[in-house]
Design a protein around this motif. Structure first.
Motif, PDB file in Angstrom:
ATOM      1  N   UNK A 151     -64.326  51.762  26.346  1.00 16.66           N
ATOM      2  CA  UNK A 151     -64.592  51.796  24.904  1.00 16.66           C
ATOM      3  C   UNK A 151     -65.596  52.899  24.594  1.00 16.66           C
ATOM      4  N   UNK A 152     -65.772  53.178  23.305  1.00 16.01           N
ATOM      5  CA  UNK A 152     -66.730  54.187  22.858  1.00 16.01           C
ATOM      6  C   UNK A 152     -68.146  53.659  23.054  1.00 16.01           C
ATOM      7  N   UNK A 153     -69.060  54.502  23.533  1.00 19.88           N
ATOM      8  CA  UNK A 153     -70.454  54.124  23.739  1.00 19.88           C
ATOM      9  C   UNK A 153     -71.342  54.917  22.787  1.00 19.88           C
ATOM     10  N   UNK A 154     -72.312  54.241  22.179  1.00 23.08           N
ATOM     11  CA  UNK A 154     -73.221  54.870  21.226  1.00 23.08           C
ATOM     12  C   UNK A 154     -74.586  55.076  21.883  1.00 23.08           C
ATOM     13  N   UNK A 155     -75.075  56.327  21.841  1.00 26.07           N
ATOM     14  CA  UNK A 155     -76.372  56.690  22.416  1.00 26.07           C
ATOM     15  C   UNK A 155     -77.335  56.992  21.287  1.00 26.07           C
ATOM     16  N   UNK A 156     -78.531  56.465  21.356  1.00 23.71           N
ATOM     17  CA  UNK A 156     -79.588  56.821  20.413  1.00 23.71           C
ATOM     18  C   UNK A 156     -80.631  57.631  21.169  1.00 23.71           C
ATOM     19  N   UNK A 157     -80.709  58.909  20.855  1.00 27.52           N
ATOM     20  CA  UNK A 157     -81.589  59.822  21.562  1.00 27.52           C
ATOM     21  C   UNK A 157     -83.028  59.656  21.098  1.00 27.52           C
ATOM     22  N   UNK A 158     -83.951  60.153  21.899  1.00 26.15           N
ATOM     23  CA  UNK A 158     -85.373  59.964  21.614  1.00 26.15           C
ATOM     24  C   UNK A 158     -85.824  60.666  20.340  1.00 26.15           C
TER      25      UNK A 158
ATOM     26  N   UNK B  84     -84.991  67.155  25.490  1.00 26.00           N
ATOM     27  CA  UNK B  84     -85.815  67.383  24.316  1.00 26.00           C
ATOM     28  C   UNK B  84     -86.771  68.539  24.536  1.00 26.00           C
ATOM     29  N   UNK B  85     -87.726  68.703  23.622  1.00 25.62           N
ATOM     30  CA  UNK B  85     -88.682  69.801  23.737  1.00 25.62           C
ATOM     31  C   UNK B  85     -88.650  70.670  22.502  1.00 25.62           C
ATOM     32  N   UNK B  86     -89.085  71.931  22.655  1.00 21.50           N
ATOM     33  CA  UNK B  86     -89.125  72.852  21.517  1.00 21.50           C
ATOM     34  C   UNK B  86     -87.731  73.034  20.922  1.00 21.50           C
ATOM     35  N   UNK B  87     -86.723  73.160  21.770  1.00 19.63           N
ATOM     36  CA  UNK B  87     -85.329  73.220  21.334  1.00 19.63           C
ATOM     37  C   UNK B  87     -84.593  72.033  21.926  1.00 19.63           C
ATOM     38  N   UNK B  88     -84.075  71.180  21.072  1.00 18.38           N
ATOM     39  CA  UNK B  88     -83.285  70.038  21.546  1.00 18.38           C
ATOM     40  C   UNK B  88     -81.927  70.555  22.014  1.00 18.38           C
ATOM     41  N   UNK B  89     -81.556  70.269  23.251  1.00 18.24           N
ATOM     42  CA  UNK B  89     -80.323  70.789  23.816  1.00 18.24           C
ATOM     43  C   UNK B  89     -79.511  69.679  24.459  1.00 18.24           C
ATOM     44  N   UNK B  90     -78.186  69.797  24.327  1.00 17.66           N
ATOM     45  CA  UNK B  90     -77.271  68.849  24.947  1.00 17.66           C
ATOM     46  C   UNK B  90     -76.128  69.605  25.597  1.00 17.66           C
ATOM     47  N   UNK B  91     -75.673  69.130  26.748  1.00 19.28           N
ATOM     48  CA  UNK B  91     -74.536  69.713  27.462  1.00 19.28           C
ATOM     49  C   UNK B  91     -73.431  68.668  27.494  1.00 19.28           C
ATOM     50  N   UNK B  92     -72.232  69.041  27.009  1.00 23.33           N
ATOM     51  CA  UNK B  92     -71.156  68.070  26.828  1.00 23.33           C
ATOM     52  C   UNK B  92     -69.923  68.427  27.640  1.00 23.33           C
ATOM     53  N   UNK B  93     -69.366  67.423  28.301  1.00 23.23           N
ATOM     54  CA  UNK B  93     -68.040  67.501  28.912  1.00 23.23           C
ATOM     55  C   UNK B  93     -67.226  66.358  28.332  1.00 23.23           C
ATOM     56  N   UNK B  94     -66.140  66.673  27.627  1.00 21.29           N
ATOM     57  CA  UNK B  94     -65.351  65.636  26.985  1.00 21.29           C
ATOM     58  C   UNK B  94     -65.562  65.647  25.484  1.00 21.29           C
ATOM     59  N   UNK B  95     -65.487  64.469  24.864  1.00 17.68           N
ATOM     60  CA  UNK B  95     -65.549  64.379  23.402  1.00 17.68           C
ATOM     61  C   UNK B  95     -66.703  63.506  22.953  1.00 17.68           C
TER      62      UNK B  95
END
Length: 316
Positions: free
Chosen positions: A119-126, A143-154
């Motif tokens: 099923x779909x999972x919901x993440x709440x980031x800091x 996190x940090x000065x620039x919030x960055x995320x790396x994604x594989x998938x949807x």
């Protein structure tokens, strides 16, 4: 069918009694991973007792349920201190079970999320942002000065606005999506990436040419050609997955049943080509096979029966 049900009941009894063999446990695991319908699983009172278990007081079950509900808290990422990857794996592997939701850190200031559930999972980031992660998708956030995320998938992102801290999503093809506060969908594959904007404004680029999306627009990045193109998009059709819905627009019923087979593991058979070619537009549940069957039956006045891991589609 009845023989199969009896066999599954026996496997449950032996597992509970601690007498099942590794082969029998694997057989039960394969059965459960096949997304059996709820009514296909034996009820507790159908399983004959194999030992004199103590009786639970009548009100104990309700007390336990209320205690669990009162103690439910949002899940937080599991932080793994600076261990080598093999040490982290050694810590995590003993607690990994069926359809688990795994979260771990690669470093002290990043979290990694892997959705191995159905099923779909919901993440709440800091930072207050929220991410809906589709099945088999992976996300690493720092996190940090620039919030960055790396994604594989949807994944579907609802980003909390911070004027001094842009949020950047990196995909598998080095495509970057830069936002301040907005909601959008990203589908990152090996050959292409799709970005659909629901609200706000985002910049999509690969370090060279970049495009600015407006709500209701979609950017498609071709990794081989290294080109970004834009077009209008039906945002509801592209993001319905986060609500456990599968969208279809003028698709033949044979193709629709193929999607249900991939989702639930039930192959489809038809009573004739006329039924196969019925055209469907709408949404089906990705978490409830019975609901999807009911939707199709009511749409076309057909009957879909279940047997031997197959869905039999017939005219009424």
């Amino acid at each position: 069918m009845e023989d199969k049900q009896q066999r599954i009941r026996q496997l449950f009894v032996k597992l509970a009694d601690g007498t099942s063999t590794p082969v029998e446990r694997q057989e039960l695991l394969d059965y459960l991973e096949g997304s059996p319908l709820p009514e296909a699983l034996p009820l507790a009172d159908e399983l004959p007792p194999t030992r004199n278990w103590p009786q639970m007081p009548e009100d104990a079950g309700e007390q336990i349920r209320m205690r669990i509900l009162s103690e439910v808290r949002p899940a937080a990422p599991v932080r793994v201190r600076s261990l080598g990857w093999w040490k982290a794996a050694a810590v995590l592997l003993p607690v990994v079970g069926l359809s688990t939701w795994l979260l771990w850190d690669r470093s002290a200031d990043s979290q990694r999320y892997v959705n191995n559930t159905r099923s779909v999972q919901v993440i709440r980031l800091e930072d207050g942002s929220e991410v809906s992660l589709n099945r088999n998708a992976r996300l690493t956030f720092r996190g940090g000065a620039n919030r960055e995320a790396w994604l594989e998938g949807e994944a579907f992102f609802t980003i909390a606005g911070h004027a001094s801290k842009p949020f950047i999503v990196h995909t598998q093809q080095q495509l970057d999506i830069t936002v301040l506060g907005t909601s959008f969908n990203v589908k990152s594959g090996e050959q292409a990436t799709e970005v659909v904007l629901n609200t706000g404004k985002v910049k999509v680029g690969d370090g060279g040419k970049a495009v600015i999306l407006q709500p209701g627009e979609m950017a498609v990045y071709d990794a081989k050609a290294q080109q970004v193109s834009t077009q209008l998009a039906d945002t509801l059709m592209h993001t319905s997955w986060k609500n456990e819905l599968l969208p279809f627009r003028e698709r033949p019923l044979k193709e629709v049943m193929g999607f249900l087979q991939a989702q639930f593991g039930y192959a489809a058979t038809f009573d004739g080509p006329e039924t196969e070619n019925l055209v469907f537009t709408g949404y089906l549940s990705t978490s409830d096979l019975q609901q999807s069957i009911l939707t199709l039956e009511q749409t076309f006045s057909i009957k879909i029966s279940i047997g031997n891991r197959r869905l039999h589609v017939n005219k009424q």
